[in-house]
Design an enzyme around this catalytic site. Sequence first.
Site, PDB file in Angstrom:
ATOM      1  N   ASN A   1       0.823  -1.204   0.000  1.00 57.00           N
ATOM      2  CA  ASN A   1       0.000   0.000   0.000  1.00 57.00           C
ATOM      3  C   ASN A   1       0.870   1.272   0.000  1.00 57.00           C
ATOM      4  OD1 ASN A   1      -1.672   2.139   0.759  1.00 57.00           O
ATOM      5  ND2 ASN A   1      -3.015   0.812   1.954  1.00 57.00           N
TER       6      ASN A   1
ATOM      7  N   ASP B   1      -0.274  -3.309  10.234  1.00 57.95           N
ATOM      8  CA  ASP B   1      -1.582  -3.893   9.997  1.00 57.95           C
ATOM      9  C   ASP B   1      -2.601  -2.955  10.626  1.00 57.95           C
ATOM     10  OD1 ASP B   1      -2.919  -6.090   8.695  1.00 57.95           O
ATOM     11  OD2 ASP B   1      -3.727  -6.554  10.662  1.00 57.95           O
TER      12      ASP B   1
HETATM   13  P1  ITT Z   1      -0.466  -4.218   3.362  1.00 57.19           P
HETATM   14  O1  ITT Z   1      -1.120  -5.308   4.197  1.00 57.19           O
HETATM   15  O2  ITT Z   1       0.227  -4.730   2.155  1.00 57.19           O
HETATM   16  O3  ITT Z   1       0.383  -3.289   4.181  1.00 57.19           O
HETATM   17  P2  ITT Z   1      -3.203  -3.303   2.991  1.00 57.19           P
HETATM   18  O4  ITT Z   1      -3.787  -2.072   2.348  1.00 57.19           O
HETATM   19  O5  ITT Z   1      -3.746  -4.643   2.573  1.00 57.19           O
HETATM   20  O6  ITT Z   1      -1.626  -3.243   2.788  1.00 57.19           O
HETATM   21  P3  ITT Z   1      -3.979  -3.946   5.722  1.00 57.19           P
HETATM   22  O7  ITT Z   1      -3.893  -5.410   5.483  1.00 57.19           O
HETATM   23  O8  ITT Z   1      -3.389  -3.365   6.957  1.00 57.19           O
HETATM   24  O9  ITT Z   1      -3.312  -3.101   4.537  1.00 57.19           O
HETATM   25  O10 ITT Z   1      -5.496  -3.566   5.596  1.00 57.19           O
HETATM   26  C1  ITT Z   1      -5.925  -2.391   6.046  1.00 57.19           C
HETATM   27  C2  ITT Z   1      -7.266  -2.066   5.487  1.00 57.19           C
HETATM   28  O11 ITT Z   1      -7.690  -0.918   6.179  1.00 57.19           O
HETATM   29  C3  ITT Z   1      -7.247  -1.716   4.002  1.00 57.19           C
HETATM   30  O12 ITT Z   1      -8.541  -1.892   3.469  1.00 57.19           O
HETATM   31  C4  ITT Z   1      -6.894  -0.237   4.041  1.00 57.19           C
HETATM   32  O13 ITT Z   1      -7.374   0.460   2.904  1.00 57.19           O
HETATM   33  C5  ITT Z   1      -7.621   0.191   5.303  1.00 57.19           C
HETATM   34  N1  ITT Z   1      -6.851   1.222   5.985  1.00 57.19           N
HETATM   35  C6  ITT Z   1      -5.710   1.066   6.695  1.00 57.19           C
HETATM   36  N2  ITT Z   1      -5.257   2.239   7.119  1.00 57.19           N
HETATM   37  C7  ITT Z   1      -6.124   3.143   6.648  1.00 57.19           C
HETATM   38  C8  ITT Z   1      -6.167   4.537   6.711  1.00 57.19           C
HETATM   39  O14 ITT Z   1      -5.216   5.228   7.325  1.00 57.19           O
HETATM   40  N3  ITT Z   1      -7.175   5.152   6.120  1.00 57.19           N
HETATM   41  C9  ITT Z   1      -8.127   4.473   5.493  1.00 57.19           C
HETATM   42  N4  ITT Z   1      -8.163   3.155   5.351  1.00 57.19           N
HETATM   43  C10 ITT Z   1      -7.150   2.502   5.935  1.00 57.19           C
END
Ligand code: ITT
Length: 221
Positions: free
Chosen positions: A8, A61
């Site tokens: 991300n 996460d």
């Molecule tokens: P990685 O695991 O590869 O780091 P990811 O986007 O899949 O990337 P996560 O597994 O941590 O990340 O999932 C987090 C979810 O929550 C994902 O749908 C993100 O878009 C959302 N999310 C996390 N932080 C956020 C933020 O600061 N603002 C809005 N949405 C967020």
Amino acid sequence: MVTFVTTNPGKVHEAQEYLDTPVEQLDFDYLEPQADSLAAVAAHGAREAYRHADEPVFVDDSGLTVDALGGFPGPYSAYVEDRVGVERVSRLAREETDRSAAFRCVVAYCDGTGFAATPEPVDRERRGQDQAADERAGATTDEQVHEGNDGSGAALSVKLFEGVVPGTVVEPRGEGGFGYDPIFEHAGQTFAEMDTEEKNAVSHRGRALAKFAEWYASVDR
Ligand code: ITT
């Protein structure tokens, strides 16, 4: 330089604002175990990412928890965003009288060494707020040392830093940020209406990164 293992780029952008050292993204999709706790997922991810990269790494996460929906989507936030979409999560939450929610982030760092003798970082200013949000969101821990088994019989330590921000689920507003930002309102603005600096100043990731940055700057490597 420190390596942020994530798929991300939005997370990397926010992390770079916080850390003095350059942050390099390693786009590696580590396997996320099905677990009820972000800390468990992050710790597992950090170990897997470290074994993959063979250099010091951190992962993050994160997720949104809606109080009236029993903490949903929580650790399943990415899956739900992908399959259901944030607008439908917003609609679901807005059917409830209580639209309270929280964003939670756990940053997990692993460099193959132990952290048992490391002083815990302290975030006194924010600790009260975090604790209040933690209670609402059912959190158990802040920063801690976890030992885990990497499958080869050797323990790999992971250092965890947690950040939580309370808010409310609203109709989508704003163009910035990513993920659930348009439907999460904090102090009158959605995260998608804030620029990166404003969001970092109050966000779950900002709070976790502040603790990580303080600790990272304090240890001898
Ligand atoms: P990685 O695991 O590869 O780091 P990811 O986007 O899949 O990337 P996560 O597994 O941590 O990340 O999932 C987090 C979810 O929550 C994902 O749908 C993100 O878009 C959302 N999310 C996390 N932080 C956020 C933020 O600061 N603002 C809005 N949405 C967020």
